[in-house]
Design an enzyme around this catalytic site. Structure first.
Site, PDB file in Angstrom:
ATOM      1  N   GLY A  60      17.495 -54.402  35.961  1.00  0.00           N
ATOM      2  CA  GLY A  60      16.582 -55.336  35.326  1.00  0.00           C
ATOM      3  C   GLY A  60      15.154 -54.878  35.486  1.00  0.00           C
ATOM      4  N   LYS A  73      18.253 -51.183  51.413  1.00  0.00           N
ATOM      5  CA  LYS A  73      17.609 -49.865  51.342  1.00  0.00           C
ATOM      6  C   LYS A  73      16.104 -50.071  51.460  1.00  0.00           C
ATOM      7  CE  LYS A  73      17.601 -50.016  46.282  1.00  0.00           C
ATOM      8  NZ  LYS A  73      17.936 -49.340  45.036  1.00  0.00           N
ATOM      9  N   ASP A  93      23.100 -53.886  49.015  1.00  0.00           N
ATOM     10  CA  ASP A  93      22.136 -52.900  48.506  1.00  0.00           C
ATOM     11  C   ASP A  93      20.916 -52.826  49.436  1.00  0.00           C
ATOM     12  OD1 ASP A  93      21.382 -50.948  46.692  1.00  0.00           O
ATOM     13  OD2 ASP A  93      20.552 -52.343  45.221  1.00  0.00           O
TER      14      ASP A  93
HETATM   15  P1  ATP Z   1      17.328 -50.759  42.020  1.00  0.00           P
HETATM   16  O1  ATP Z   1      17.458 -51.528  40.774  1.00  0.00           O
HETATM   17  O2  ATP Z   1      18.058 -49.492  41.995  1.00  0.00           O
HETATM   18  O3  ATP Z   1      17.613 -51.623  43.220  1.00  0.00           O
HETATM   19  P2  ATP Z   1      14.540 -50.998  42.528  1.00  0.00           P
HETATM   20  O4  ATP Z   1      14.733 -51.624  43.880  1.00  0.00           O
HETATM   21  O5  ATP Z   1      13.392 -50.076  42.364  1.00  0.00           O
HETATM   22  O6  ATP Z   1      15.839 -50.236  42.119  1.00  0.00           O
HETATM   23  P3  ATP Z   1      14.163 -53.611  41.403  1.00  0.00           P
HETATM   24  O7  ATP Z   1      14.761 -54.278  42.596  1.00  0.00           O
HETATM   25  O8  ATP Z   1      14.591 -54.077  40.068  1.00  0.00           O
HETATM   26  O9  ATP Z   1      14.451 -52.075  41.400  1.00  0.00           O
HETATM   27  O10 ATP Z   1      12.599 -53.717  41.528  1.00  0.00           O
HETATM   28  C1  ATP Z   1      11.729 -53.149  40.574  1.00  0.00           C
HETATM   29  C2  ATP Z   1      10.339 -53.136  41.159  1.00  0.00           C
HETATM   30  O11 ATP Z   1       9.867 -54.466  41.391  1.00  0.00           O
HETATM   31  C3  ATP Z   1      10.229 -52.409  42.476  1.00  0.00           C
HETATM   32  O12 ATP Z   1       9.028 -51.667  42.467  1.00  0.00           O
HETATM   33  C4  ATP Z   1      10.138 -53.523  43.478  1.00  0.00           C
HETATM   34  O13 ATP Z   1       9.409 -53.118  44.610  1.00  0.00           O
HETATM   35  C5  ATP Z   1       9.426 -54.620  42.719  1.00  0.00           C
HETATM   36  N1  ATP Z   1       9.806 -55.946  43.210  1.00  0.00           N
HETATM   37  C6  ATP Z   1      11.052 -56.472  43.279  1.00  0.00           C
HETATM   38  N2  ATP Z   1      11.045 -57.716  43.779  1.00  0.00           N
HETATM   39  C7  ATP Z   1       9.743 -58.016  44.045  1.00  0.00           C
HETATM   40  C8  ATP Z   1       9.056 -59.157  44.604  1.00  0.00           C
HETATM   41  N3  ATP Z   1       9.711 -60.270  44.975  1.00  0.00           N
HETATM   42  N4  ATP Z   1       7.717 -59.084  44.746  1.00  0.00           N
HETATM   43  C9  ATP Z   1       7.037 -57.976  44.374  1.00  0.00           C
HETATM   44  N5  ATP Z   1       7.614 -56.881  43.828  1.00  0.00           N
HETATM   45  C10 ATP Z   1       8.949 -56.886  43.669  1.00  0.00           C
END
Ligand code: ATP
Length: 323
Positions: A47, A159, A157
């Site tokens: 997403g 990490k 997940d």
């Molecule tokens: P994956 O989908 O493989 O887990 P990811 O962790 O980079 O990869 P997302 O979890 O979709 O992907 O997050 C996308 C971005 O949004 C990342 O840079 C993440 O740090 C940021 N992000 C996610 N949740 C929050 C939040 N609650 N507040 C601020 N930034 C956020």
């Protein structure tokens, strides 16, 4: 209160979704149009996360929904995961505020994390974590994760990309959303030929590695013990500033982990008890891995003196990971 009223309100209630639950789920349903959506913060496998506003600053995770997947099962899975998410209240977990549950606009609204992720600190900014600071971070992760596990929730997940640091405070994000997000569109878009996103493998316990098959991610044997394995990798990143098996191709990592070969710690200059934590979390047999309360106990008992051996670069890793 009255279930009958719930029924008349909820014309879309599904036989698969119990009435009681459907009523309490309504409390968390945020109409999509009520949320102001601003710029994209980042896009993950499942997403896009945007900065938004809903009674204040929020993060909105918009799920990529496959147009053809609207057969009810996606929505059920999504609602199920939201129903888990809403039960979490802990200092070290991101605050769940609600969800937009009307397909095709599925979104999760959480508090906006202000700091940077551990991934950004460690791998992009190359910030060094002293051993003392690593312990403080690890303790908070263990606390948040211990809470999740006590509630029967597996993160699936864990990490460094999903762990924020806000002025010294750990905030864990993205827990329990694995199944629904894997049902969504685009999950393999950034993966390699095996559909494995880079930086994911080294968090996967041997039993998951051995179960990897194309398109079988929903059947992977996640458990509390696989979260502990992932925690071991986070602990390694904190201490060494890099991923285990750094620079090695996925096939080689899969082969080694599947056979029970661990990243060598021979060149890591850290005390025995610090390395022992890594080794026990990375145990080949899931049953040999500790749980979070006992990890927290171990972390709290680490002798401070030995941790303070070199304040700026406490743990030295020689240039390349050896074999
Ligand atoms: P994956 O989908 O493989 O887990 P990811 O962790 O980079 O990869 P997302 O979890 O979709 O992907 O997050 C996308 C971005 O949004 C990342 O840079 C993440 O740090 C940021 N992000 C996610 N949740 C929050 C939040 N609650 N507040 C601020 N930034 C956020």
């Amino acid at each position: 209160d009255s279930g009958g009223r719930a029924d008349s309100l909820d014309k879309h209630s599904d036989a698969r979704w119990p009435r009681q639950n459907s009523l309490s789920m309504k409390e968390w349903d945020i109409p999509y149009d009520d949320v102001k959506i601003f710029e994209v913060i980042g896009a993950g496998r499942f997403g896009t996360v945007c900065r938004g506003s809903w009674h204040g600053a929020v993060a909105v995770k918009l799920l990529h929904v496959l147009p053809l997947s609207d057969d009810g099962s996606l929505l059920d899975t999504f609602k199920h995961e939201v129903s888990i998410f809403r039960k979490t209240r802990h200092e070290n977990l991101v605050l769940f505020m609600g969800a937009c549950m009307k397909p095709p606009r599925l979104a999760i609204v959480t508090s906006l994390c202000k700091g940077m992720t551990l991934y950004t600190h460690i791998h992009l900014r190359k910030d060094k974590f002293t051993a003392n600071k690593s312990v403080l971070v690890a303790q908070q992760i263990s606390q948040g994760m211990g809470y999740l596990h006590a509630r029967g929730i597996i993160h699936k997940d864990l990490k460094t990309k999903n762990i924020f640091l806000e002025s010294g405070k750990v905030v864990i994000t993205d827990f329990g959303l694995f199944s629904v997000t894997k049902l969504c569109f685009g999950n393999n878009a950034r993966g390699d030929s095996l559909g494995i996103p880079s930086g994911w493998l080294c968090y996967l316990a041997p039993e998951i590695i051995r179960a990897l098959r194309p398109h079988a991610s929903l059947l992977l044997p996640f458990s509390k013990a696989t979260d502990i394995y992932a925690f071991g990798t986070v602990w390694y990143e904190l201490l060494c500033g890099e991923f285990p098996f750094k620079g090695q191709p996925p096939e080689s990592i899969i082969w080694q982990v599947g056979k029970g070969v661990k990243q060598s710690l021979a060149n890591m200059q850290a005390s025995r008890d610090i390395k022992d934590i890594l080794m026990v979390c990375w145990s080949y047999r899931a049953a040999d891995r500790p749980d979070f309360p006992s990890l927290l106990n171990t972390l709290q008992k680490l002798p401070k003196k030995r941790l303070a051996r070199s304040p700026s670069h406490p743990v030295h890793l020689s240039r390349s990971a050896d074999s």
